[in-house]
Write an enzyme that holds these catalytic residues in place. Structure first.
Site, PDB file in Angstrom:
ATOM      1  N   ARG A   1       5.824 -34.227   8.972  1.00 29.11           N
ATOM      2  CA  ARG A   1       4.748 -33.890   9.914  1.00 29.11           C
ATOM      3  C   ARG A   1       4.192 -32.494   9.641  1.00 29.11           C
ATOM      4  O   ARG A   1       3.035 -32.210   9.940  1.00 29.11           O
ATOM      5  CB  ARG A   1       5.230 -34.017  11.358  1.00 29.11           C
ATOM      6  CG  ARG A   1       6.273 -32.999  11.769  1.00 29.11           C
ATOM      7  CD  ARG A   1       6.823 -33.315  13.161  1.00 29.11           C
ATOM      8  NE  ARG A   1       7.646 -32.260  13.709  1.00 29.11           N
ATOM      9  CZ  ARG A   1       8.933 -32.056  13.384  1.00 29.11           C
ATOM     10  NH1 ARG A   1       9.513 -32.821  12.474  1.00 29.11           N
ATOM     11  NH2 ARG A   1       9.621 -31.081  13.946  1.00 29.11           N
ATOM     12  N   HIS A   2       5.026 -31.638   9.051  1.00 32.51           N
ATOM     13  CA  HIS A   2       4.559 -30.274   8.757  1.00 32.51           C
ATOM     14  C   HIS A   2       3.565 -30.278   7.592  1.00 32.51           C
ATOM     15  O   HIS A   2       2.641 -29.475   7.554  1.00 32.51           O
ATOM     16  CB  HIS A   2       5.743 -29.363   8.465  1.00 32.51           C
ATOM     17  CG  HIS A   2       6.710 -29.320   9.601  1.00 32.51           C
ATOM     18  ND1 HIS A   2       6.374 -28.825  10.840  1.00 32.51           N
ATOM     19  CD2 HIS A   2       7.991 -29.774   9.707  1.00 32.51           C
ATOM     20  CE1 HIS A   2       7.398 -28.947  11.651  1.00 32.51           C
ATOM     21  NE2 HIS A   2       8.394 -29.532  10.999  1.00 32.51           N
TER      22      HIS A   2
ATOM     23  N   CYS B   1       2.743  -3.515   4.053  1.00 33.68           N
ATOM     24  CA  CYS B   1       1.848  -2.402   4.394  1.00 33.68           C
ATOM     25  C   CYS B   1       2.429  -1.779   5.668  1.00 33.68           C
ATOM     26  O   CYS B   1       3.592  -2.021   5.997  1.00 33.68           O
ATOM     27  CB  CYS B   1       0.384  -2.832   4.518  1.00 33.68           C
ATOM     28  SG  CYS B   1      -0.031  -3.879   5.923  1.00 33.68           S
ATOM     29  N   GLY B   2       1.670  -0.990   6.375  1.00 34.79           N
ATOM     30  CA  GLY B   2       2.223  -0.329   7.559  1.00 34.79           C
ATOM     31  C   GLY B   2       2.709  -1.324   8.592  1.00 34.79           C
ATOM     32  O   GLY B   2       3.813  -1.214   9.132  1.00 34.79           O
ATOM     33  N   THR B   3       1.881  -2.318   8.860  1.00 34.94           N
ATOM     34  CA  THR B   3       2.230  -3.342   9.858  1.00 34.94           C
ATOM     35  C   THR B   3       2.532  -4.708   9.235  1.00 34.94           C
ATOM     36  O   THR B   3       3.041  -5.590   9.921  1.00 34.94           O
ATOM     37  CB  THR B   3       1.040  -3.566  10.811  1.00 34.94           C
ATOM     38  OG1 THR B   3      -0.087  -3.955   9.995  1.00 34.94           O
ATOM     39  CG2 THR B   3       0.710  -2.318  11.601  1.00 34.94           C
ATOM     40  N   GLY B   4       2.126  -4.899   7.985  1.00 33.10           N
ATOM     41  CA  GLY B   4       2.183  -6.216   7.348  1.00 33.10           C
ATOM     42  C   GLY B   4       0.954  -7.043   7.667  1.00 33.10           C
ATOM     43  O   GLY B   4       0.752  -8.118   7.078  1.00 33.10           O
TER      44      GLY B   4
ATOM     45  N   ARG C   1       0.172 -30.938   8.934  1.00 34.94           N
ATOM     46  CA  ARG C   1      -0.420 -29.785   9.634  1.00 34.94           C
ATOM     47  C   ARG C   1      -0.867 -28.702   8.652  1.00 34.94           C
ATOM     48  O   ARG C   1      -1.922 -28.079   8.848  1.00 34.94           O
ATOM     49  CB  ARG C   1       0.586 -29.231  10.641  1.00 34.94           C
ATOM     50  CG  ARG C   1       0.821 -30.214  11.776  1.00 34.94           C
ATOM     51  CD  ARG C   1       2.039 -29.857  12.593  1.00 34.94           C
ATOM     52  NE  ARG C   1       2.290 -30.899  13.586  1.00 34.94           N
ATOM     53  CZ  ARG C   1       3.452 -31.074  14.193  1.00 34.94           C
ATOM     54  NH1 ARG C   1       4.473 -30.288  13.919  1.00 34.94           N
ATOM     55  NH2 ARG C   1       3.606 -32.039  15.077  1.00 34.94           N
TER      56      ARG C   1
ATOM     57  N   ASP D   1       0.858  -1.181   0.000  1.00 34.19           N
ATOM     58  CA  ASP D   1       0.000   0.000   0.000  1.00 34.19           C
ATOM     59  C   ASP D   1       0.900   1.239   0.000  1.00 34.19           C
ATOM     60  O   ASP D   1       2.119   1.128  -0.220  1.00 34.19           O
ATOM     61  CB  ASP D   1      -1.010  -0.045   1.165  1.00 34.19           C
ATOM     62  CG  ASP D   1      -0.378   0.161   2.535  1.00 34.19           C
ATOM     63  OD1 ASP D   1       0.861   0.318   2.619  1.00 34.19           O
ATOM     64  OD2 ASP D   1      -1.127   0.166   3.532  1.00 34.19           O
TER      65      ASP D   1
ATOM     66  N   HIS E   1       8.217 -24.811   7.988  1.00 34.89           N
ATOM     67  CA  HIS E   1       7.113 -25.524   8.641  1.00 34.89           C
ATOM     68  C   HIS E   1       5.745 -25.232   8.038  1.00 34.89           C
ATOM     69  O   HIS E   1       4.877 -26.108   8.055  1.00 34.89           O
ATOM     70  CB  HIS E   1       7.068 -25.167  10.135  1.00 34.89           C
ATOM     71  CG  HIS E   1       8.204 -25.748  10.915  1.00 34.89           C
ATOM     72  ND1 HIS E   1       8.280 -25.678  12.292  1.00 34.89           N
ATOM     73  CD2 HIS E   1       9.318 -26.433  10.510  1.00 34.89           C
ATOM     74  CE1 HIS E   1       9.392 -26.277  12.701  1.00 34.89           C
ATOM     75  NE2 HIS E   1      10.040 -26.732  11.644  1.00 34.89           N
TER      76      HIS E   1
HETATM   77  C1  RB5 Z   1      -2.552   2.331   6.509  1.00 35.61           C
HETATM   78  O1  RB5 Z   1      -2.662   3.511   7.263  1.00 35.61           O
HETATM   79  C2  RB5 Z   1      -2.395   1.145   7.450  1.00 35.61           C
HETATM   80  O2  RB5 Z   1      -3.588   0.888   8.103  1.00 35.61           O
HETATM   81  C3  RB5 Z   1      -1.928  -0.063   6.689  1.00 35.61           C
HETATM   82  O3  RB5 Z   1      -0.728   0.213   6.027  1.00 35.61           O
HETATM   83  C4  RB5 Z   1      -1.666  -1.331   7.493  1.00 35.61           C
HETATM   84  O4  RB5 Z   1      -0.862  -1.069   8.591  1.00 35.61           O
HETATM   85  C5  RB5 Z   1      -2.829  -2.161   7.825  1.00 35.61           C
HETATM   86  O5  RB5 Z   1      -2.737  -3.251   8.371  1.00 35.61           O
END
Ligand code: RB5
Length: 151
Positions: free
Chosen positions: A134-135, A67-70, A138, A8, A100
């Protein structure tokens, strides 16, 4: 190996650096956007879905998402049937996501980690090989859960 990239608006710089990094290692890299800051704010479900669908269709083998957090972009990718995306902030989990979980996609947060860490994460993800055994059982159990909810 053919690798698809998606991000993003928060992940444009990190995605570009990772594409360059993997191209230099001989991977064929395909960009599914967002392409540059001119794209404005890009809703992460769009590139997440695009990369996951490209894996599902066989257009690419694996994916890298940012993205910001993934988190958001991986959640979107995981909604595409048969696709497993893993969010990682360090290389040990990234290696295990392949070893795994046989994950198709590695997802990272541009607001969480730096570019050098992201490079180490993709290296760990792509250098590892699924251990099977085994993986495999799963991983199949995960996919069976998905099948339970098929309409
Ligand atoms: C965008 O502001 C932010 O929400 C996005 O990059 C992400 O972190 C969402 O999970």
């Amino acid at each position: 190996m053919k690798v698809g990239f998606g991000c993003d608006h928060t992940g444009i710089e990190m995605k570009a650096a990772l594409m360059e990094h993997l191209k230099a290692k001989g991977y064929e890299c395909v960009d599914y956007g967002a392409y540059d800051a001119g794209d404005g704010k890009v809703d992460y479900p769009v590139p997440g879905k695009k990369v996951a669908e490209a894996i599902r269709s066989g257009e690419i083998d694996k994916g890298v998402l940012v993205c910001g957090t993934g988190i958001g972009i991986s959640l979107a990718a995981n909604k595409v049937q048969g696709i497993r995306a893993a969010v990682c902030s360090e290389p040990v989990s990234a290696a295990l996501a392949t070893l795994h979980n046989n994950a198709h996609i590695i997802s990272m947060g541009a607001r969480i980690i730096g570019i050098e860490m992201a490079k180490a994460i993709v290296d760990a993800f792509f250098d590892a090989k699924f251990e099977g055994g085994r993986h495999a059982k799963r991983v199949q159990m995960i996919m069976d859960i998905e099948d339970e909810y098929k309409k």
